[in-house]
Design a protein around this motif. Structure first.
Motif, short mmCIF file in Angstrom:
data_model
loop_
_atom_site.label_atom_id
_atom_site.label_comp_id
_atom_site.label_asym_id
_atom_site.label_seq_id
_atom_site.Cartn_x
_atom_site.Cartn_y
_atom_site.Cartn_z
N TYR A 76 0.90 -1.32 0.09
CA TYR A 76 0.07 0.05 0.04
C TYR A 76 0.78 1.41 0.16
O TYR A 76 0.45 2.29 -0.48
CB TYR A 76 -1.14 0.18 1.16
CG TYR A 76 -1.98 1.07 1.06
CD1 TYR A 76 -2.88 1.13 0.21
CD2 TYR A 76 -1.85 2.28 1.59
CE1 TYR A 76 -3.89 2.43 -0.02
CE2 TYR A 76 -2.57 3.43 1.50
CZ TYR A 76 -3.52 3.32 0.87
OH TYR A 76 -4.42 4.32 0.55
N SER A 77 1.99 1.25 0.61
CA SER A 77 2.88 2.45 0.49
C SER A 77 3.18 3.07 -0.93
O SER A 77 3.45 4.44 -0.88
CB SER A 77 4.19 2.16 1.28
OG SER A 77 4.85 1.14 0.42
N VAL A 78 2.93 2.19 -1.96
CA VAL A 78 3.19 2.79 -3.47
C VAL A 78 1.76 3.83 -3.50
O VAL A 78 2.01 4.77 -4.20
CB VAL A 78 3.17 1.59 -4.40
CG1 VAL A 78 3.20 2.23 -5.76
CG2 VAL A 78 4.40 0.67 -4.01
N ALA A 99 10.16 -6.70 -5.11
CA ALA A 99 10.99 -7.72 -5.03
C ALA A 99 10.64 -8.14 -3.58
O ALA A 99 11.56 -8.12 -2.81
CB ALA A 99 12.74 -6.95 -5.07
N GLY A 100 9.55 -9.21 -3.78
CA GLY A 100 9.21 -9.79 -2.48
C GLY A 100 7.92 -9.05 -2.01
O GLY A 100 7.98 -8.01 -1.52
N THR A 101 6.76 -9.70 -2.64
CA THR A 101 5.42 -9.04 -2.28
C THR A 101 5.31 -9.54 -0.91
O THR A 101 5.62 -10.45 -0.48
CB THR A 101 4.50 -9.37 -3.00
OG1 THR A 101 4.26 -10.79 -3.24
CG2 THR A 101 4.45 -8.81 -4.60
N VAL A 130 12.70 -0.15 -7.14
CA VAL A 130 12.31 -1.56 -6.69
C VAL A 130 12.13 -1.47 -5.47
O VAL A 130 12.78 -1.07 -4.38
CB VAL A 130 13.86 -2.53 -6.81
CG1 VAL A 130 13.55 -3.76 -6.37
CG2 VAL A 130 13.84 -2.71 -8.44
N ASP A 131 11.02 -1.97 -4.96
CA ASP A 131 10.35 -2.03 -3.46
C ASP A 131 10.92 -3.36 -2.96
O ASP A 131 10.11 -4.24 -3.26
CB ASP A 131 9.03 -1.62 -3.34
CG ASP A 131 8.58 -2.01 -1.84
OD1 ASP A 131 9.30 -2.01 -1.01
OD2 ASP A 131 7.35 -2.02 -1.66
N GLY A 132 12.01 -3.53 -2.35
CA GLY A 132 12.43 -4.67 -1.80
C GLY A 132 12.42 -4.53 -0.32
O GLY A 132 13.47 -5.15 0.24
N ALA A 133 11.67 -3.70 0.15
CA ALA A 133 11.42 -3.76 1.69
C ALA A 133 11.65 -4.91 2.44
O ALA A 133 12.44 -4.93 3.14
CB ALA A 133 10.22 -2.87 2.01
N TYR A 134 10.85 -5.74 1.95
CA TYR A 134 10.85 -7.20 2.40
C TYR A 134 12.09 -8.02 1.76
O TYR A 134 12.91 -8.62 2.63
CB TYR A 134 9.42 -7.80 2.50
CG TYR A 134 9.69 -9.32 2.45
CD1 TYR A 134 10.35 -10.11 3.34
CD2 TYR A 134 8.80 -10.04 1.62
CE1 TYR A 134 10.24 -11.72 3.42
CE2 TYR A 134 8.62 -11.38 1.49
CZ TYR A 134 9.45 -12.38 2.10
OH TYR A 134 9.32 -13.62 2.37
N VAL A 161 15.32 -1.19 0.65
CA VAL A 161 15.45 -2.41 1.50
C VAL A 161 15.38 -1.86 3.15
O VAL A 161 15.93 -0.92 3.50
CB VAL A 161 17.18 -2.77 1.49
CG1 VAL A 161 17.21 -4.22 2.29
CG2 VAL A 161 17.68 -2.81 0.12
N ASP A 162 14.43 -2.82 3.81
CA ASP A 162 14.36 -2.39 5.14
C ASP A 162 15.13 -3.31 5.94
O ASP A 162 15.04 -4.60 6.02
CB ASP A 162 12.94 -2.86 5.60
CG ASP A 162 11.77 -1.56 5.18
OD1 ASP A 162 12.21 -0.74 4.65
OD2 ASP A 162 10.71 -1.69 5.66
N ALA A 163 16.35 -2.75 6.48
CA ALA A 163 17.14 -3.62 7.23
C ALA A 163 16.54 -4.18 8.53
O ALA A 163 16.66 -5.02 9.05
CB ALA A 163 18.40 -2.87 7.81
C1 LIG Z 1 7.13 -4.86 0.05
C2 LIG Z 1 6.79 -3.90 1.09
N1 LIG Z 1 6.84 -2.47 0.98
C3 LIG Z 1 6.98 -1.42 1.90
C4 LIG Z 1 6.70 -1.84 3.22
C5 LIG Z 1 6.56 -1.01 4.14
O1 LIG Z 1 7.51 -1.15 5.06
P1 LIG Z 1 7.17 -0.15 6.65
O2 LIG Z 1 6.43 -1.19 7.34
O3 LIG Z 1 8.85 -0.27 7.07
O4 LIG Z 1 6.99 1.10 6.40
C6 LIG Z 1 6.30 -3.47 3.56
C7 LIG Z 1 5.82 -3.87 4.96
O5 LIG Z 1 5.73 -4.98 4.92
C8 LIG Z 1 6.43 -4.35 2.49
O6 LIG Z 1 6.22 -5.58 2.71
#
Ligand SMILES: Cc1ncc(COP(=O)(O)O)c(C=O)c1O
Length: 489
Positions: free
Chosen positions: A200-202, A253-255, A280-284, A309-311
């Motif tokens: 949803y952050s997109v 990159a990793g839903t 690239v949303d590779g947060a996960y 990338v979320d460390a």
């Molecule tokens: C693919 C993806 N993008 C963005 C986010 C948002 O990250 P944050 O919770 O650090 O804001 C997440 C959270 O799980 C996620 O899986």
């Protein structure tokens, strides 16, 4: 100020008495208090080595404590720290090895100490801060090298994946429509393109950037749950013909739901032909790019303009620590550079506030720098491989157990979506929704309830460095046990 003085009252000219030497808020007996705090942290770490037998709940005395009015006077710091530790122990901790819900962070111990140290110095990396700037830059480059984006990566750390995505897309918007940060969108239509299963952050970034949530083109996914590159190209072309400005393609990159990795190379081709920004949303999922087991799925990553990338997810350090990777810092500066009357640049290089939307920023990179320094990249890579193996093991166990079915088989990365089939004529959605709640209430393991293609299921995600094989094997046993309790055979 005079307690009685209101607006318009004459100014109080009484000279302010200088205080006694020393800080205004000293911590009495601080060495002993620090040792006490260290013991509390160690106690917590030891408890995280084990699964929790049930859901944590606040006791009556804690509820009373947490309703008390503002304390006017001091109290003993050791007693207050004990109360604080008690509150935390009665809360849901993602650090525990059987926390499989959502995509947790798992409080890597050296990272905890990094946070304590960083907070003690309280460096502000909004302005040029000396060695801390070098450490943040080095950590970003290390992450860029680790995931195979760019070993000279630049960028910024932020509070969350949501903020990193927003930061990247602000730069992309300025690149697509130079000057838009000053002029506003002036009625110019814009669009973003992402997988139908993007986070949803997109959409939130589209809402905040004036692109509009309705102008996020949710591109259909293929059988492997990846955004269809041809459909993405067609959506961009249609917008170009209609005079809509494409701001960026956001590849995942990793839903969050299933761990699917979009075809980054094919999307880079789509973007290159249309001069469109690829984020690239590779947060996960992006840390898995460093592994032998999953690395090939991320081919094309280095061709993206930016990556999140979320460390604090799969690099194990405590929240918050998100990293935005870029090849070219100038693109961030075009979006964020500015002058403040109290923060002049003169001939100095730009400050970090000229590259991101945040002002005051703690040195979040320190915990990640310590994690790489203490454990080394190889051990971190091996821990991620182990999590991938845990997901594969759970999938094997479920596949071989007639009580369960996998909704995504094989699972991508480390997310496993499955449901319980009790047999007989049952509404499986209602049964699995009730089961998700009953498993959470039971508390021996924590899973999330989720929906895949409209089917309600349970979802386990493995991103915890403390999880062991025994913890994974507990999943079918506990779920089967709870299911039998809510629906006796
Ligand atoms: C693919 C993806 N993008 C963005 C986010 C948002 O990250 P944050 O919770 O650090 O804001 C997440 C959270 O799980 C996620 O899986």
């Amino acid at each position: 100020m005079n307690p009685g003085s209101g607006l318009g009252a004459p100014a109080d000219r009484t000279p302010v008495a200088a205080g006694p030497d020393g800080p205004a808020l000293p911590l009495p007996d601080r060495e002993a208090v620090l040792e006490h705090a260290a013991r509390l942290i160690l106690t917590a770490w030891r408890s995280f080595d084990h699964a929790r037998p049930g859901q944590p709940r606040p006791g009556a005395d804690q509820i009373e404590l947490l309703r008390r009015p503002l304390p006017a006077g001091p109290s003993d710091s050791r007693a207050a720290l004990d109360q604080a530790a008690g509150v935390l122990d009665a809360s849901l901790a993602q650090s525990r090895p059987r926390f499989f819900a959502y995509i947790g962070s798992s409080g890597l111990e050296i990272g905890v100490l990094g946070d304590a140290l960083a907070a003690s110095h309280d460096v502000n990396v909004a302005v040029s801060a000396g060695a801390a700037d070098l450490l943040e830059a080095q950590t970003i480059a290390w992450v860029g090298e680790f995931v195979g984006f760019d070993r000279h990566a630049v960028g910024v750390t932020s509070e969350s994946g949501t903020i990193s995505n927003l930061t990247a897309l602000t730069a992309a918007r300025e690149a697509a429509l130079p000057g838009v940060r000053r002029t506003g969108t002036a009625g110019r239509a814009m669009a973003l393109y992402c997988s139908a299963e993007a986070h949803y952050s997109v959409r939130r970034a589209a809402e905040l950037l004036g692109i509009g949530g309705a102008n996020v083109r949710a591109i259909p996914i293929d059988a492997a749950r990846r955004m269809d590159p041809a459909a993405c190209a067609a959506a961009i072309d249609q917008d170009l013909r209609a005079g809509v400005a494409p701001v960026a393609v956001v590849a995942t990159a990793g839903t969050t739901l299933t761990g699917a990795v979009d075809d980054l190379d094919a999307l880079a081709d789509v973007c290159a032909r249309r001069a469109t920004w690829l984020h690239v949303d590779g947060a996960y999922g992006l840390p898995a790019a460093a592994t032998g087991r999953a690395g090939a799925a991320f081919r094309g990553l280095a061709r993206a303009q930016s990556a999140t990338v979320d460390a604090h997810k799969w690099l194990y350090v405590p929240k918050p620590c998100s990293v935005l990777l870029m090849h070219d810092v100038a693109a961030l500066e075009r979006a964020f550079a500015h002058e403040e009357s109290y923060m002049l640049h003169g001939d100095r290089p730009l400050h970090a506030v000229d590259r991101t939307l945040e002002y005051s920023r703690p040195l979040r990179a320190l915990k990640l720098w310590l994690a790489f320094s203490v454990h080394g990249a190889d051990a971190i890579r091996a821990a991620i491989e182990r999590n991938l193996g845990e997901a594969a093991l759970l999938a094997d166990l479920l596949r071989g157990d007639a009580r369960f079915e996998l909704l995504v088989d094989p699972p991508a990365l480390s997310a496993v979506c499955f449901r319980h089939r009790p047999g007989g004529r049952v509404d499986l959605d209602a049964h699995n929704a009730a089961l998700a709640e009953a498993v959470a209430a039971d508390g021996r393991i924590l899973l999330a309830g989720a929906q895949v293609d409209g089917s309600t299921c349970l979802r386990a995600c493995f991103v915890n460095h403390r999880t062991t094989e025994e913890d994974v094997r507990a999943v079918p046993d506990v779920v089967g046990d709870v299911a039998a309790r809510i629906r006796p055979a």
